[in-house]
Design a protein around this motif. Sequence first.
Motif, PDB file in Angstrom:
ATOM      1  N   UNK A 213       0.832  -1.197   0.000  1.00 12.34           N
ATOM      2  CA  UNK A 213       0.000   0.000   0.000  1.00 12.34           C
ATOM      3  C   UNK A 213       0.874   1.257   0.000  1.00 12.34           C
ATOM      4  N   UNK A 214       0.702   2.153  -0.965  1.00 11.87           N
ATOM      5  CA  UNK A 214       1.511   3.379  -1.000  1.00 11.87           C
ATOM      6  C   UNK A 214       1.069   4.373   0.075  1.00 11.87           C
ATOM      7  N   UNK A 215       2.007   5.164   0.571  1.00  9.23           N
ATOM      8  CA  UNK A 215       1.671   6.179   1.566  1.00  9.23           C
ATOM      9  C   UNK A 215       1.262   7.486   0.912  1.00  9.23           C
ATOM     10  N   UNK A 216       1.629   7.675  -0.337  1.00  7.61           N
ATOM     11  CA  UNK A 216       1.320   8.911  -1.041  1.00  7.61           C
ATOM     12  C   UNK A 216      -0.017   8.809  -1.770  1.00  7.61           C
ATOM     13  N   UNK A 217      -0.460   9.938  -2.293  1.00 10.20           N
ATOM     14  CA  UNK A 217      -1.727   9.989  -3.017  1.00 10.20           C
ATOM     15  C   UNK A 217      -1.672   9.134  -4.283  1.00 10.20           C
ATOM     16  N   UNK A 218      -2.829   8.609  -4.688  1.00  8.59           N
ATOM     17  CA  UNK A 218      -2.891   7.762  -5.876  1.00  8.59           C
ATOM     18  C   UNK A 218      -3.033   8.559  -7.172  1.00  8.59           C
ATOM     19  N   UNK A 219      -3.138   9.862  -7.061  1.00  6.09           N
ATOM     20  CA  UNK A 219      -3.316  10.662  -8.268  1.00  6.09           C
ATOM     21  C   UNK A 219      -4.784  10.793  -8.624  1.00  6.09           C
ATOM     22  N   UNK A 220      -5.083  11.012  -9.904  1.00  2.00           N
ATOM     23  CA  UNK A 220      -6.466  11.236 -10.334  1.00  2.00           C
ATOM     24  C   UNK A 220      -7.339  10.035  -9.995  1.00  2.00           C
ATOM     25  N   UNK A 221      -8.462  10.316  -9.348  1.00  5.69           N
ATOM     26  CA  UNK A 221      -9.344   9.245  -8.879  1.00  5.69           C
ATOM     27  C   UNK A 221     -10.059   8.567 -10.038  1.00  5.69           C
ATOM     28  N   UNK A 222     -10.122   7.231  -9.980  1.00  9.70           N
ATOM     29  CA  UNK A 222     -10.954   6.486 -10.914  1.00  9.70           C
ATOM     30  C   UNK A 222     -11.500   5.252 -10.212  1.00  9.70           C
ATOM     31  N   UNK A 296      -4.086   1.228  -7.373  1.00  7.70           N
ATOM     32  CA  UNK A 296      -4.087   2.588  -7.914  1.00  7.70           C
ATOM     33  C   UNK A 296      -5.478   3.175  -8.062  1.00  7.70           C
ATOM     34  N   UNK A 297      -6.524   2.369  -7.933  1.00  8.69           N
ATOM     35  CA  UNK A 297      -7.895   2.872  -8.065  1.00  8.69           C
ATOM     36  C   UNK A 297      -8.339   3.592  -6.796  1.00  8.69           C
ATOM     37  N   UNK A 298      -9.362   4.435  -6.939  1.00 17.09           N
ATOM     38  CA  UNK A 298      -9.944   5.109  -5.771  1.00 17.09           C
ATOM     39  C   UNK A 298     -11.021   4.255  -5.122  1.00 17.09           C
ATOM     40  N   UNK A 299     -11.666   3.419  -5.916  1.00 16.94           N
ATOM     41  CA  UNK A 299     -12.721   2.554  -5.398  1.00 16.94           C
ATOM     42  C   UNK A 299     -12.920   1.357  -6.290  1.00 16.94           C
ATOM     43  N   UNK A 300     -13.263   0.213  -5.702  1.00 18.92           N
ATOM     44  CA  UNK A 300     -13.436  -1.045  -6.430  1.00 18.92           C
ATOM     45  C   UNK A 300     -14.879  -1.504  -6.285  1.00 18.92           C
ATOM     46  N   UNK A 301     -15.492  -1.889  -7.390  1.00 20.43           N
ATOM     47  CA  UNK A 301     -16.918  -2.203  -7.413  1.00 20.43           C
ATOM     48  C   UNK A 301     -17.142  -3.701  -7.588  1.00 20.43           C
ATOM     49  N   UNK A 302     -17.992  -4.274  -6.722  1.00 19.07           N
ATOM     50  CA  UNK A 302     -18.299  -5.703  -6.849  1.00 19.07           C
ATOM     51  C   UNK A 302     -19.691  -5.969  -6.272  1.00 19.07           C
ATOM     52  N   UNK A 303     -20.736  -5.690  -7.049  1.00 18.25           N
ATOM     53  CA  UNK A 303     -22.092  -5.967  -6.574  1.00 18.25           C
ATOM     54  C   UNK A 303     -22.401  -7.462  -6.582  1.00 18.25           C
ATOM     55  N   UNK A 304     -23.078  -7.931  -5.549  1.00 15.79           N
ATOM     56  CA  UNK A 304     -23.585  -9.300  -5.514  1.00 15.79           C
ATOM     57  C   UNK A 304     -25.106  -9.243  -5.473  1.00 15.79           C
ATOM     58  N   UNK A 320      -8.969 -10.171  -3.198  1.00 16.36           N
ATOM     59  CA  UNK A 320      -7.971  -9.331  -3.861  1.00 16.36           C
ATOM     60  C   UNK A 320      -8.291  -7.852  -3.691  1.00 16.36           C
ATOM     61  N   UNK A 321      -9.558  -7.501  -3.818  1.00 15.15           N
ATOM     62  CA  UNK A 321      -9.971  -6.109  -3.616  1.00 15.15           C
ATOM     63  C   UNK A 321      -9.563  -5.623  -2.230  1.00 15.15           C
ATOM     64  N   UNK A 322      -9.934  -6.400  -1.216  1.00 15.46           N
ATOM     65  CA  UNK A 322      -9.654  -5.981   0.164  1.00 15.46           C
ATOM     66  C   UNK A 322      -8.154  -5.926   0.435  1.00 15.46           C
ATOM     67  N   UNK A 323      -7.407  -6.864  -0.121  1.00 18.13           N
ATOM     68  CA  UNK A 323      -5.958  -6.893   0.098  1.00 18.13           C
ATOM     69  C   UNK A 323      -5.288  -5.636  -0.439  1.00 18.13           C
ATOM     70  N   UNK A 324      -5.882  -4.999  -1.440  1.00 10.71           N
ATOM     71  CA  UNK A 324      -5.282  -3.823  -2.061  1.00 10.71           C
ATOM     72  C   UNK A 324      -5.340  -2.587  -1.173  1.00 10.71           C
ATOM     73  N   UNK A 325      -6.191  -2.620  -0.149  1.00 11.26           N
ATOM     74  CA  UNK A 325      -6.350  -1.446   0.699  1.00 11.26           C
ATOM     75  C   UNK A 325      -7.216  -0.368   0.085  1.00 11.26           C
ATOM     76  N   UNK A 326      -7.739  -0.623  -1.106  1.00  9.71           N
ATOM     77  CA  UNK A 326      -8.650   0.312  -1.773  1.00  9.71           C
ATOM     78  C   UNK A 326     -10.076   0.008  -1.312  1.00  9.71           C
TER      79      UNK A 326
END
Length: 408
Positions: A213-222, A296-304, A320-326
């Motif tokens: 997990x990076x400590x700095x900002x991820x840049x432009x949100x997507x 690098x994403x701002x948010x990860x989507x996974x509807x059930x 995998x989503x949760x492991x990313x810290x996003x």
Amino acid sequence: MSYRDSVSHTTSCHVVHLGISGFPNGLGAMQRLILIFKGLVFSGAHVLVINRKPRYLKSQYPDLTKSGTFEGIPFQYLTDSPYKSSNFLMRNFQKIVGFIREFTLLRKRKKEGRLDVAILYILGEIQYLLYYFILSRILGFPIILNYVELNSSFSNRNLRNRINDYLFERLSPKMADGFLPISDYLLNHVQRWNADARQLKIPVIADFDHYQIPETSKGKAHLLYCGAASYHELIEFVLNAFEKAEISDTPIHFILGGTHQEINIAKTLLNRSTKSSLCILFENLPHEQVPQRLISAAGLLIPLRPTVQDIARFPHKVGEYLASGTPIVTTGYGEIANYLTDHETAYVAASYHVDSFARKIEELILNPEQARKIGLSGRSKAEAEFDYKQHGQALLNFIKKIIDKSPE
């Protein structure tokens, strides 16, 4: 003679994989297989992943080898080439060769004391279950069935499939020596048909070493949605929620894996979206590229969905989503409700409704500080529940109990 009497007198068990081929390449099912066996290796087991037949053409994975080691896991292909032939007759010949060599290899390993148990990972085919059940009884080793989906809950099953599902879902609980259900639903299903079945629930699992997990900002949100291109309903749901979310010019990335036809249908859905200019598609990315994209994403989507299909399964991507810290946006059905809490470890929509999901997307994008905290809390929860290392040790203990308690 019991299985216990035939176990080799080594420091640990010898475990083989039987069933799906293509190791070490593939999507959710293959990634789960890798982490299960990686956990066993970490816990001291001796393992071998057997690929009975080729799965890929050389153009897909040009660097495949017949045997080797991947992340500490030994593997072997049983055909002369690890690549699937483009010739129909040769493909079927490869299948025959694979069955013959698989039997020969298992018999040899059993005689040498290097086969204590097999973990069977098939896709619900009754013919393979019967075959490996008979094989295990002939050679004298227990089989443990990895159970991840209830195929009868799928809507696209034809008559032949439904007959297969009917038989598999009633016979499998009585034929395997142990079970690894991925959800409470499947655990209860096995117990319904065999109250004495030995089971170990292994939920989604992840390798947290792959996600720094990076400590700095991820840049432009997507935003990002990652999944099988065949799940067109879910892709359309995500698109509809994305269109309704009032999040300015935030783009969304789609990482989709599947056939050319499935990808083309997904492209059509993206192209006709009212926000098509903000939709970016990535097709069949190598899995090693996925972790960084999740991070690098701002948010990860996974509807059930509130369906038996989604309540019974537990998508590998959740781990995998949760492991990313996003931070993730999801819905509270099935196993999600067992592990994640809205505004604490994830953004959990109250229902499978476009408006409800869209509001959660807005919350995530419009409050990035809170979103980061929720993402990191989600990772901490996942480390406590989904670490492949802890599940590897629990599985090795489970295997030893099955071997020790197996009947004469």
